[in-house]
Write a protein that holds these residues in place. Structure first.
Motif, PDB file in Angstrom:
ATOM      1  N   SER A 220       0.808  -1.284   0.066  1.00  0.00           N
ATOM      2  CA  SER A 220       0.140  -0.209  -0.092  1.00  0.00           C
ATOM      3  C   SER A 220       0.868   1.257   0.094  1.00  0.00           C
ATOM      4  O   SER A 220       0.768   1.857   0.847  1.00  0.00           O
ATOM      5  N   PRO A 221       1.572   1.435  -0.990  1.00  0.00           N
ATOM      6  CA  PRO A 221       2.564   2.549  -0.757  1.00  0.00           C
ATOM      7  C   PRO A 221       1.779   3.930  -0.942  1.00  0.00           C
ATOM      8  O   PRO A 221       0.858   4.249  -1.809  1.00  0.00           O
ATOM      9  N   LYS A 238      13.461  -6.543  -8.298  1.00  0.00           N
ATOM     10  CA  LYS A 238      12.301  -7.140  -8.073  1.00  0.00           C
ATOM     11  C   LYS A 238      11.296  -6.593  -7.244  1.00  0.00           C
ATOM     12  O   LYS A 238      11.643  -6.352  -6.289  1.00  0.00           O
ATOM     13  N   VAL A 239      10.057  -6.689  -7.755  1.00  0.00           N
ATOM     14  CA  VAL A 239       9.009  -6.166  -6.817  1.00  0.00           C
ATOM     15  C   VAL A 239       7.791  -7.014  -6.623  1.00  0.00           C
ATOM     16  O   VAL A 239       7.214  -7.569  -7.201  1.00  0.00           O
ATOM     17  N   GLN A 240       7.606  -6.949  -5.339  1.00  0.00           N
ATOM     18  CA  GLN A 240       6.319  -7.673  -4.914  1.00  0.00           C
ATOM     19  C   GLN A 240       5.283  -6.573  -4.323  1.00  0.00           C
ATOM     20  O   GLN A 240       5.840  -5.919  -3.316  1.00  0.00           O
ATOM     21  N   LEU A 241       3.932  -6.458  -4.880  1.00  0.00           N
ATOM     22  CA  LEU A 241       3.186  -5.229  -4.632  1.00  0.00           C
ATOM     23  C   LEU A 241       2.042  -5.621  -4.139  1.00  0.00           C
ATOM     24  O   LEU A 241       1.267  -6.680  -4.532  1.00  0.00           O
ATOM     25  N   TRP A 242       1.451  -5.075  -2.897  1.00  0.00           N
ATOM     26  CA  TRP A 242       0.210  -5.442  -2.135  1.00  0.00           C
ATOM     27  C   TRP A 242      -0.703  -4.256  -1.971  1.00  0.00           C
ATOM     28  O   TRP A 242      -0.304  -3.129  -1.895  1.00  0.00           O
ATOM     29  N   ARG A 243      -2.086  -4.613  -1.971  1.00  0.00           N
ATOM     30  CA  ARG A 243      -2.841  -3.466  -1.603  1.00  0.00           C
ATOM     31  C   ARG A 243      -4.061  -4.314  -1.206  1.00  0.00           C
ATOM     32  O   ARG A 243      -4.510  -5.276  -1.697  1.00  0.00           O
ATOM     33  N   GLY A 244      -4.664  -3.392  -0.221  1.00  0.00           N
ATOM     34  CA  GLY A 244      -6.208  -3.769   0.035  1.00  0.00           C
ATOM     35  C   GLY A 244      -7.303  -3.341  -0.819  1.00  0.00           C
ATOM     36  O   GLY A 244      -7.090  -2.193  -1.275  1.00  0.00           O
ATOM     37  N   GLU A 245      -8.201  -4.259  -1.189  1.00  0.00           N
ATOM     38  CA  GLU A 245      -9.354  -3.865  -2.021  1.00  0.00           C
ATOM     39  C   GLU A 245      -9.948  -2.622  -1.695  1.00  0.00           C
ATOM     40  O   GLU A 245     -10.314  -1.621  -2.532  1.00  0.00           O
ATOM     41  N   PRO A 253      -7.367   4.515  -7.762  1.00  0.00           N
ATOM     42  CA  PRO A 253      -6.019   3.889  -8.171  1.00  0.00           C
ATOM     43  C   PRO A 253      -4.864   4.408  -8.152  1.00  0.00           C
ATOM     44  O   PRO A 253      -3.892   4.391  -9.054  1.00  0.00           O
ATOM     45  N   TYR A 254      -4.782   5.463  -7.049  1.00  0.00           N
ATOM     46  CA  TYR A 254      -3.875   6.525  -7.268  1.00  0.00           C
ATOM     47  C   TYR A 254      -2.354   5.999  -6.662  1.00  0.00           C
ATOM     48  O   TYR A 254      -1.474   6.713  -6.555  1.00  0.00           O
ATOM     49  N   TYR A 255      -2.410   5.011  -5.946  1.00  0.00           N
ATOM     50  CA  TYR A 255      -1.302   4.693  -5.100  1.00  0.00           C
ATOM     51  C   TYR A 255      -0.839   3.363  -5.581  1.00  0.00           C
ATOM     52  O   TYR A 255       0.525   3.429  -6.681  1.00  0.00           O
ATOM     53  N   ALA A 256      -0.954   2.121  -5.032  1.00  0.00           N
ATOM     54  CA  ALA A 256      -0.379   0.904  -5.382  1.00  0.00           C
ATOM     55  C   ALA A 256      -0.599   0.742  -7.178  1.00  0.00           C
ATOM     56  O   ALA A 256       0.234   0.237  -7.728  1.00  0.00           O
ATOM     57  N   GLU A 257      -2.040   0.868  -7.521  1.00  0.00           N
ATOM     58  CA  GLU A 257      -2.072   0.755  -8.932  1.00  0.00           C
ATOM     59  C   GLU A 257      -1.232   1.404  -9.863  1.00  0.00           C
ATOM     60  O   GLU A 257      -0.912   1.005 -10.949  1.00  0.00           O
ATOM     61  N   ALA A 258      -0.970   2.864  -9.391  1.00  0.00           N
ATOM     62  CA  ALA A 258      -0.393   3.807 -10.103  1.00  0.00           C
ATOM     63  C   ALA A 258       1.203   3.072 -10.216  1.00  0.00           C
ATOM     64  O   ALA A 258       1.978   3.196 -11.244  1.00  0.00           O
ATOM     65  N   VAL A 259       1.614   2.599  -9.168  1.00  0.00           N
ATOM     66  CA  VAL A 259       3.232   2.029  -9.192  1.00  0.00           C
ATOM     67  C   VAL A 259       3.182   0.853 -10.040  1.00  0.00           C
ATOM     68  O   VAL A 259       3.877   0.574 -10.850  1.00  0.00           O
ATOM     69  N   ARG A 260       2.156  -0.016  -9.875  1.00  0.00           N
ATOM     70  CA  ARG A 260       1.883  -1.136 -10.803  1.00  0.00           C
ATOM     71  C   ARG A 260       2.036  -1.047 -12.293  1.00  0.00           C
ATOM     72  O   ARG A 260       2.901  -1.464 -12.945  1.00  0.00           O
ATOM     73  N   LYS A 261       1.277  -0.041 -12.486  1.00  0.00           N
ATOM     74  CA  LYS A 261       1.150   0.535 -14.209  1.00  0.00           C
ATOM     75  C   LYS A 261       2.460   1.063 -14.659  1.00  0.00           C
ATOM     76  O   LYS A 261       2.900   0.894 -15.860  1.00  0.00           O
ATOM     77  N   ASP A 262       3.183   1.728 -13.682  1.00  0.00           N
ATOM     78  CA  ASP A 262       4.367   2.371 -14.336  1.00  0.00           C
ATOM     79  C   ASP A 262       5.702   1.880 -13.990  1.00  0.00           C
ATOM     80  O   ASP A 262       6.805   2.410 -14.535  1.00  0.00           O
ATOM     81  N   LEU A 263       5.813   0.677 -13.103  1.00  0.00           N
ATOM     82  CA  LEU A 263       7.179  -0.036 -13.221  1.00  0.00           C
ATOM     83  C   LEU A 263       7.331  -0.457 -14.688  1.00  0.00           C
ATOM     84  O   LEU A 263       6.733  -1.001 -15.327  1.00  0.00           O
TER      85      LEU A 263
END
Length: 335
Positions: A220-221, A238-245, A253-263
């Motif tokens: 949850s960055p 290497k990155v393992q990314l977590w978030r609560g739904e 989608p402003y935090y973890a999802e933004a990171v996921r898309k931009d890595l």
């Protein structure tokens, strides 16, 4: 025959907690800030052959062997960064799981952004610097530094700590993006903090990067949108990314999802149903739930203990796969 059997069962049951807890050593100490700041509070969990016993850890209780000898060689190191207003203790169960799996987990209380003192909470550049200070100490001055393998270093971070480990791994955030973000979403938690602290998003900042970090777990960055593709382009770990739904603090989608898309390389991603934000912290004991219900509350049907059993298992698996021993390279501070 029944009585001896029952007696043996009682003895075995009494021994289970001791046997199960054997293998986790713990140390608690302060280290110097090379820049002359206040000492940094540190907790270290590590493999040991000594059995543990229950002891208080802030509002938690952990079962560890205090100051026991370190067991093993070529051990991987994981440095841990807590969230805004937290402390080194907040992810103790994940640190214990790592220690049981043969890792050394070192967690720092971030000066200026802890439950004791949040006076520098908006000085986000302090955080990756403090993790680098911790890493250098562990590799050169920690009592077990010769047991560590400098080629096997990872980082774990939650919330503001997730932001921290992304920056440490090479991320370059553009905090000026916070201005437009908060103009449109002033009720969001990061915007509330920025407003209260009069966050100067245009202030020049130097971000500490540590190429020794080869893998990061990011939960949850915070301020994930501030990186963008350009800001994450140099993240090769290497990155393992977590978030609560259902995270109400850092909503999608402003935090973890933004990171996921931009890595630059797709991370291993986990989205947990019916989960909020603070559930990434170690499950709350009763006294903590009473004192901090806003931190310990969770949706009906969500089991934090069961989640952490899965979470810790997946974190250990990821770091094991990502930090395989490439050779016998002992610890040491960079020249």
């Amino acid at each position: 025959m029944r009585q001896p059997f029952l007696f043996a069962a009682v003895i075995a049951a009494a021994l289970i907690p001791t046997l199960a807890s054997a293998g986790v050593g713990f140390q608690h100490f302060d280290i110097k800030d090379p820049k002359g700041g206040a000492p940094l509070e540190v907790g270290v969990w590590y493999p040991t052959a000594s059995p543990g016993k229950p002891q208080a850890l802030e509002l938690y209780t952990q079962t560890v062997a205090q100051d026991a000898p370190v067991q093993g060689r070529d051990l991987p190191l994981i440095v841990i960064s807590h969230g805004h207003g937290g402390s080194y203790a907040g992810h103790y169960d994940t640190a214990e799981a790592l220690a049981k799996a043969g890792f050394v987990a070192a967690s720092v209380t971030h000066n200026g952004d802890s439950w004791r003192d949040s006076s520098r909470a908006t000085h986000l550049e302090d955080r990756p610097y403090q993790l680098e200070v911790l890493t250098n100490y562990m590799l050169s001055r920690w009592v077990g530094h010769d047991r560590l393998n400098v080629a096997r270093i990872g980082a774990f971070g939650f919330s503001a700590g997730g932001f921290t480990v992304l920056a440490l791994a090479g991320g370059e955030p553009d905090l000026s993006k916070l201005k437009a973000h908060c103009r449109e979403r002033p009720a969001f938690a990061d915007c509330q903090i920025a407003a209260a602290e009069k966050f100067d998003v245009q202030a020049p900042r130097t971000w500490t990067h540590d190429p020794r970090v080869k893998a990061v777990v990011v939960a949850s960055p915070a301020i994930g949108f501030a990186f963008g593709k350009a800001g994450l382009a140099r993240v090769t770990a290497k990155v393992q990314l977590w978030r609560g739904e259902d995270d109400p603090v850092l909503p999608n989608p402003y935090y973890a999802e933004a990171v996921r898309k931009d890595l630059p390389t797709p991370p291993e991603t986990h989205v947990i149903p019916h989960m909020g934000h603070y559930e990434f912290l170690a499950p709350c004991p009763a006294v903590m739930a009473q004192k901090m219900p806003e931190i310990c509350a969770h949706e009906d049907g969500f089991d934090p203990v069961a989640f952490h059993a899965r979470f810790n298992k997946d974190v250990v698996r990821f770091f094991k796969a990502s930090l395989k021993a490439p050779g016998n390279r002992k610890g040491g501070a960079p020249g």
